[in-house]
Design a protein around this motif. Structure first.
Motif, PDB file in Angstrom:
ATOM      1  N   ARG A 292      38.638  75.940  31.792  1.00  0.00           N
ATOM      2  CA  ARG A 292      39.729  76.380  32.666  1.00  0.00           C
ATOM      3  C   ARG A 292      41.069  75.846  32.175  1.00  0.00           C
ATOM      4  NH1 ARG A 292      37.701  74.881  37.170  1.00  0.00           N
ATOM      5  NH2 ARG A 292      38.617  72.822  37.401  1.00  0.00           N
ATOM      6  N   HIS A 293      41.110  74.595  31.800  1.00  0.00           N
ATOM      7  CA  HIS A 293      42.359  74.005  31.315  1.00  0.00           C
ATOM      8  C   HIS A 293      42.816  74.698  30.021  1.00  0.00           C
ATOM      9  CE1 HIS A 293      45.464  70.960  30.903  1.00  0.00           C
ATOM     10  NE2 HIS A 293      45.119  70.831  29.632  1.00  0.00           N
ATOM     11  N   SER A 294      41.870  75.041  29.159  1.00  0.00           N
ATOM     12  CA  SER A 294      42.215  75.728  27.916  1.00  0.00           C
ATOM     13  C   SER A 294      42.802  77.109  28.191  1.00  0.00           C
ATOM     14  CB  SER A 294      40.971  75.865  27.022  1.00  0.00           C
ATOM     15  OG  SER A 294      40.496  74.582  26.625  1.00  0.00           O
ATOM     16  N   ILE A 295      42.248  77.808  29.174  1.00  0.00           N
ATOM     17  CA  ILE A 295      42.755  79.135  29.528  1.00  0.00           C
ATOM     18  C   ILE A 295      44.165  79.033  30.100  1.00  0.00           C
ATOM     19  CG2 ILE A 295      42.460  81.066  31.138  1.00  0.00           C
ATOM     20  CD1 ILE A 295      39.422  80.673  30.798  1.00  0.00           C
ATOM     21  N   ILE A 296      44.395  78.055  30.953  1.00  0.00           N
ATOM     22  CA  ILE A 296      45.722  77.887  31.551  1.00  0.00           C
ATOM     23  C   ILE A 296      46.747  77.571  30.459  1.00  0.00           C
ATOM     24  CG2 ILE A 296      47.112  76.488  33.125  1.00  0.00           C
ATOM     25  CD1 ILE A 296      45.157  78.438  34.442  1.00  0.00           C
ATOM     26  N   GLU A 297      46.391  76.712  29.500  1.00  0.00           N
ATOM     27  CA  GLU A 297      47.306  76.389  28.403  1.00  0.00           C
ATOM     28  C   GLU A 297      47.624  77.623  27.553  1.00  0.00           C
ATOM     29  OE1 GLU A 297      47.005  71.796  27.011  1.00  0.00           O
ATOM     30  OE2 GLU A 297      45.400  73.120  26.320  1.00  0.00           O
ATOM     31  N   ALA A 298      46.635  78.481  27.344  1.00  0.00           N
ATOM     32  CA  ALA A 298      46.817  79.637  26.479  1.00  0.00           C
ATOM     33  C   ALA A 298      47.587  80.774  27.141  1.00  0.00           C
ATOM     34  CB  ALA A 298      45.455  80.156  26.013  1.00  0.00           C
ATOM     35  N   THR A 299      47.634  80.804  28.463  1.00  0.00           N
ATOM     36  CA  THR A 299      48.220  81.951  29.156  1.00  0.00           C
ATOM     37  C   THR A 299      49.508  81.635  29.910  1.00  0.00           C
ATOM     38  OG1 THR A 299      46.856  81.515  31.122  1.00  0.00           O
ATOM     39  CG2 THR A 299      45.969  83.039  29.476  1.00  0.00           C
ATOM     40  N   HIS A 300      49.819  80.364  30.132  1.00  0.00           N
ATOM     41  CA  HIS A 300      50.944  80.021  30.994  1.00  0.00           C
ATOM     42  C   HIS A 300      52.074  79.312  30.243  1.00  0.00           C
ATOM     43  CE1 HIS A 300      48.172  81.048  34.217  1.00  0.00           C
ATOM     44  NE2 HIS A 300      49.176  80.950  35.075  1.00  0.00           N
ATOM     45  N   ASP A 301      53.239  79.408  30.836  1.00  0.00           N
ATOM     46  CA  ASP A 301      54.413  78.681  30.368  1.00  0.00           C
ATOM     47  C   ASP A 301      54.082  77.182  30.378  1.00  0.00           C
ATOM     48  OD1 ASP A 301      56.867  77.456  30.006  1.00  0.00           O
ATOM     49  OD2 ASP A 301      57.883  78.530  31.622  1.00  0.00           O
ATOM     50  N   PRO A 302      54.296  76.477  29.269  1.00  0.00           N
ATOM     51  CA  PRO A 302      53.981  75.036  29.233  1.00  0.00           C
ATOM     52  C   PRO A 302      54.624  74.255  30.374  1.00  0.00           C
ATOM     53  CG  PRO A 302      54.479  75.828  27.027  1.00  0.00           C
ATOM     54  CD  PRO A 302      54.775  76.963  27.954  1.00  0.00           C
ATOM     55  N   ALA A 303      55.730  74.731  30.905  1.00  0.00           N
ATOM     56  CA  ALA A 303      56.415  74.014  31.976  1.00  0.00           C
ATOM     57  C   ALA A 303      55.608  73.979  33.269  1.00  0.00           C
ATOM     58  CB  ALA A 303      57.783  74.649  32.243  1.00  0.00           C
TER      59      ALA A 303
END
Length: 290
Positions: free
Chosen positions: A146-157
């Motif tokens: 889940r954390h990997s998906i969020i990093e790959a799809t969302h603005d780093p901010a």
């Protein structure tokens, strides 16, 4: 990743017909006429009671759990010139708004998720569709993936705050409610299904380094296998993604979801639990392009 429904997700709560039901304690005979013939003499015909939704239907896809900024009523007025040629208010959309562009959607991948989208409307729509698939996947139910998906799809901010919120949302209690073990794994002999399938995309707003895209989706969610008490069902929903051009690619700043548009169910025979489990394991997903 919002995400009718029978098979255990809703309980029947309709009435039974009784020609000798007691009305006001008088044992009067109640005659119910067909709808449109003036009711039954005791008021308008009753509508069937709405069936309650279970937790799994309310969840749909994980986008419902994201602490997103809800978009106000965006879109529409004016004719073609006001819309940038994307559609006609109150009428049929232009051909250009529904036809495939024919442009290659991506040039690479970030892990298992498509990346390298074009810095234009077509690229924003392709990104939104592919991100909806990732956010509605089974991998969202396990902490590391889940954390990997969020990093790959969302603005780093927004990644750190969002990941923390989702860790709380995917509590052991929540996972138990959808039939999973505490670590997000399926019980032995069962296959957990959570899959989002984009049907189409629409540009709500786009200019420079920002875009708001709606993705109309259908989805599958539930537990497949013999003995499952949460059978796999279909859902329909629309995801709205606010995208930002960050580091040479489109990323999600925030997202929200609403139910529908939902078509009438067909007359297809429902497959067995084993057939559904076999299909989910045997058929892979797609890279979605506009």
């Amino acid at each position: 990743m919002s995400l009718g429904n029978d098979n255990g997700y809703r309980s029947d709560s309709g009435r039974t017909d009784d020609a000798y039901s007691t009305i006001g304690g008088t044992r009067q005979t109640r005659t119910r006429l067909p709808d449109g013939e003036g009711g039954d003499g005791y008021g308008p015909p009753r509508r069937p009671a709405r069936k309650p939704r279970s937790m799994i239907m309310m969840v749909g896809v994980i986008v419902l759990l994201i602490a997103a900024i809800a978009f106000a009523n965006m879109g529409g007025g004016g004719g073609d010139d006001d819309n940038g040629g994307r559609g006609r208010a109150g009428g049929s959309p232009n051909t250009s708004s529904t036809a495939a562009t024919g442009t290659k959607p991506v040039t690479g991948k970030n892990g298992t998720i498509a990346s390298g989208f074009a810095h234009d409307e077509q690229g924003a729509q392709s990104a939104a569709a592919n991100y909806a698939v990732a956010l509605g996947s089974v991998e969202m139910f396990k902490k590391d993936s889940r954390h990997s998906i969020i990093e790959a799809t969302h603005d780093p901010a927004v990644v750190e705050k969002l990941s923390a919120a989702l860790t709380n949302a995917y509590s052991p209690e929540f996972l138990k409610n959808v039939g999973l073990d505490a670590d997000g794994s399926s019980p032995n002999g069962l296959t957990f299904v959570s899959r989002t399938i984009p049907v189409g995309t629409k540009v709500i707003d786009q200019g420079g380094d920002t875009a708001t895209i709606e993705v109309w989706c259908t989805g599958l969610v539930g537990m497949a296998g013999q003995g499952s008490t949460k059978p796999v069902t279909a859902t329909w929903f629309t995801i709205s993604e606010k995208l930002k051009w960050v580091g040479g690619d489109w990323r999600i700043e925030s997202s929200s979801q609403k139910e529908g548009p939902t078509p009438v169910n067909g007359d297809n025979r429902a497959s067995t639990a084993d057939e559904i489990a076999s299909a989910v394991q045997g058929y892979g997903g797609f890279t979605y392009a506009r």
